[in-house]
Design a protein around this motif. Structure first.
Motif, PDB file in Angstrom:
ATOM      1  N   UNK A 145     -11.520   2.748  -0.368  1.00 21.41           N
ATOM      2  CA  UNK A 145     -12.044   3.907  -1.078  1.00 21.41           C
ATOM      3  C   UNK A 145     -11.410   4.020  -2.453  1.00 21.41           C
ATOM      4  N   UNK A 146     -12.232   4.077  -3.485  1.00 22.21           N
ATOM      5  CA  UNK A 146     -11.756   4.191  -4.862  1.00 22.21           C
ATOM      6  C   UNK A 146     -12.465   5.354  -5.542  1.00 22.21           C
ATOM      7  N   UNK A 147     -11.716   6.092  -6.363  1.00 23.55           N
ATOM      8  CA  UNK A 147     -12.223   7.327  -6.944  1.00 23.55           C
ATOM      9  C   UNK A 147     -12.231   7.250  -8.464  1.00 23.55           C
ATOM     10  N   UNK A 148     -13.160   8.000  -9.060  1.00 24.37           N
ATOM     11  CA  UNK A 148     -13.350   7.959 -10.510  1.00 24.37           C
ATOM     12  C   UNK A 148     -13.429   9.375 -11.065  1.00 24.37           C
ATOM     13  N   UNK A 149     -12.860   9.536 -12.268  1.00 26.09           N
ATOM     14  CA  UNK A 149     -12.910  10.826 -12.954  1.00 26.09           C
ATOM     15  C   UNK A 149     -12.556  10.574 -14.418  1.00 26.09           C
ATOM     16  N   UNK A 150     -12.581  11.623 -15.213  1.00 28.51           N
ATOM     17  CA  UNK A 150     -12.105  11.504 -16.592  1.00 28.51           C
ATOM     18  C   UNK A 150     -10.592  11.675 -16.607  1.00 28.51           C
ATOM     19  N   UNK A 152     -10.577   4.738 -13.225  1.00 24.83           N
ATOM     20  CA  UNK A 152     -10.439   4.600 -11.779  1.00 24.83           C
ATOM     21  C   UNK A 152      -9.090   5.190 -11.396  1.00 24.83           C
ATOM     22  N   UNK A 153      -9.112   6.171 -10.514  1.00 26.33           N
ATOM     23  CA  UNK A 153      -7.893   6.858 -10.112  1.00 26.33           C
ATOM     24  C   UNK A 153      -7.086   6.070  -9.083  1.00 26.33           C
ATOM     25  N   UNK A 180      -0.450   4.488  -0.306  1.00 29.99           N
ATOM     26  CA  UNK A 180       0.728   3.804  -0.843  1.00 29.99           C
ATOM     27  C   UNK A 180       2.015   4.438  -0.331  1.00 29.99           C
ATOM     28  N   UNK A 181       1.947   5.712   0.091  1.00 29.34           N
ATOM     29  CA  UNK A 181       3.134   6.450   0.503  1.00 29.34           C
ATOM     30  C   UNK A 181       3.216   6.652   2.017  1.00 29.34           C
ATOM     31  N   UNK A 182       2.321   5.997   2.771  1.00 26.26           N
ATOM     32  CA  UNK A 182       2.382   6.100   4.226  1.00 26.26           C
ATOM     33  C   UNK A 182       1.009   6.178   4.863  1.00 26.26           C
ATOM     34  N   UNK A 183       0.982   6.203   6.187  1.00 25.36           N
ATOM     35  CA  UNK A 183      -0.280   6.216   6.926  1.00 25.36           C
ATOM     36  C   UNK A 183      -0.549   7.584   7.542  1.00 25.36           C
ATOM     37  N   UNK A 184      -1.837   7.910   7.629  1.00 29.09           N
ATOM     38  CA  UNK A 184      -2.283   9.153   8.249  1.00 29.09           C
ATOM     39  C   UNK A 184      -3.351   8.808   9.280  1.00 29.09           C
ATOM     40  N   UNK A 185      -3.465   9.654  10.319  1.00 28.05           N
ATOM     41  CA  UNK A 185      -4.391   9.385  11.411  1.00 28.05           C
ATOM     42  C   UNK A 185      -5.253  10.634  11.640  1.00 28.05           C
ATOM     43  N   UNK A 186      -6.555  10.408  11.826  1.00 30.44           N
ATOM     44  CA  UNK A 186      -7.463  11.556  11.885  1.00 30.44           C
ATOM     45  C   UNK A 186      -8.681  11.239  12.743  1.00 30.44           C
ATOM     46  N   UNK A 187      -9.189  12.264  13.391  1.00 30.28           N
ATOM     47  CA  UNK A 187     -10.471  12.191  14.096  1.00 30.28           C
ATOM     48  C   UNK A 187     -11.499  12.933  13.255  1.00 30.28           C
ATOM     49  N   UNK A 200      -8.963  13.726   2.800  1.00 25.40           N
ATOM     50  CA  UNK A 200      -8.275  12.470   2.485  1.00 25.40           C
ATOM     51  C   UNK A 200      -8.048  12.339   0.984  1.00 25.40           C
ATOM     52  N   UNK A 201      -9.022  12.766   0.181  1.00 23.86           N
ATOM     53  CA  UNK A 201      -8.873  12.704  -1.272  1.00 23.86           C
ATOM     54  C   UNK A 201      -7.717  13.592  -1.721  1.00 23.86           C
ATOM     55  N   UNK A 202      -7.611  14.786  -1.151  1.00 25.96           N
ATOM     56  CA  UNK A 202      -6.525  15.693  -1.516  1.00 25.96           C
ATOM     57  C   UNK A 202      -5.173  15.100  -1.139  1.00 25.96           C
ATOM     58  N   UNK A 203      -5.098  14.432   0.013  1.00 20.02           N
ATOM     59  CA  UNK A 203      -3.848  13.778   0.410  1.00 20.02           C
ATOM     60  C   UNK A 203      -3.508  12.679  -0.591  1.00 20.02           C
ATOM     61  N   UNK A 204      -4.492  11.873  -0.945  1.00 21.05           N
ATOM     62  CA  UNK A 204      -4.284  10.790  -1.905  1.00 21.05           C
ATOM     63  C   UNK A 204      -3.752  11.336  -3.237  1.00 21.05           C
TER      64      UNK A 204
END
Length: 214
Positions: free
Chosen positions: A34-39, A139-140, A165-172, A204-208
């Motif tokens: 997953x890759x994100x884009x913004x100004x 690309x963020x 990059x800072x660790x793993x998260x697990x989710x349903x 997930x984006x907010x965590x990233x």
């Protein structure tokens, strides 16, 4: 409007226990990038919108032998807007389309090339958020995700291992038109099997973007 139940698994052991219990119901495994884009000024984020390229490969799981060959990489472009996440239930406006993966890869290094994709979703981004083109976009970065999909009790459960990059998260996650009923069913199953969990309170984006695990 996409409506999903989102529950965070608290440990890697909880993730392993759940995926082991769900093995008989396994449909496929998706390897996602997953890759994100913004100004540079975060114009989209400030207006509660997220622009994402998701590269994915599907590894299906039929009875052996032999295993099928890996499928070609695909890419889904999505725009998410006005998200809410409360009590483990997410609601977000989502628009997405599949685009050529090779062309999308070029946009990662040169985001201005988003303008050349001829995308319906990107046209909407320009019209709704007032951009002439995508020059100046960056690309963020992003994260990888391994998603196991299960057909379970009449719903599709997606169990994610997100690798930041800072660790793993697990989710349903479970998309449904009956989020309260489905959440209750999942919670009952997790509790009965001593699987540690809590309501997700960040996307997930907010965590990233936060740079740390929730």
């Amino acid at each position: 409007m996409e409506v999903e139940v989102k529950l965070r698994l608290l440990t890697a052991a909880a993730h392993l226990r759940l995926t082991t219990l769900l093995t008989p119901f396994h449909l496929k495994t998706l390897h996602q990038r997953n890759l994100f884009f913004d100004t540079p000024k975060n114009d989209l984020s400030l207006r509660r919108a997220v622009l994402r390229l998701r590269f994915l490969q599907n590894t299906s799981s039929p009875p052996p032998p032999p295993p099928p060959p890996p499928q070609p990489q695909r890419c889904i472009l999505s725009l998410k807007a006005k998200p809410t996440l409360a009590n483990g239930i997410s609601r977000v406006e989502e628009d997405e389309e599949e685009i050529d993966a090779d062309l999308a890869e070029k946009c990662v290094d040169s985001p201005s090339k988003l303008s050349s994709l001829g995308s319906r979703v990107l046209k909407r981004v320009k019209e709704e958020y007032g951009f002439e083109d995508f020059r100046g976009f960056v690309c963020l970065g992003g994260f990888e995700n391994v998603r196991n999909v299960y057909e379970w009790r009449g719903v599709k459960l997606e169990v994610d291992e997100s690798k930041y990059a800072f660790g793993n998260c697990y989710e349903i996650e479970c998309e449904t038109e009956e989020p309260e009923r489905v959440k209750s069913m999942i919670v009952e199953f997790l509790s009965a099997n001593d699987i540690e969990f809590k309501d997700s309170d960040m996307t997930k984006f907010a965590v990233f973007r936060s740079g740390k695990l929730p």
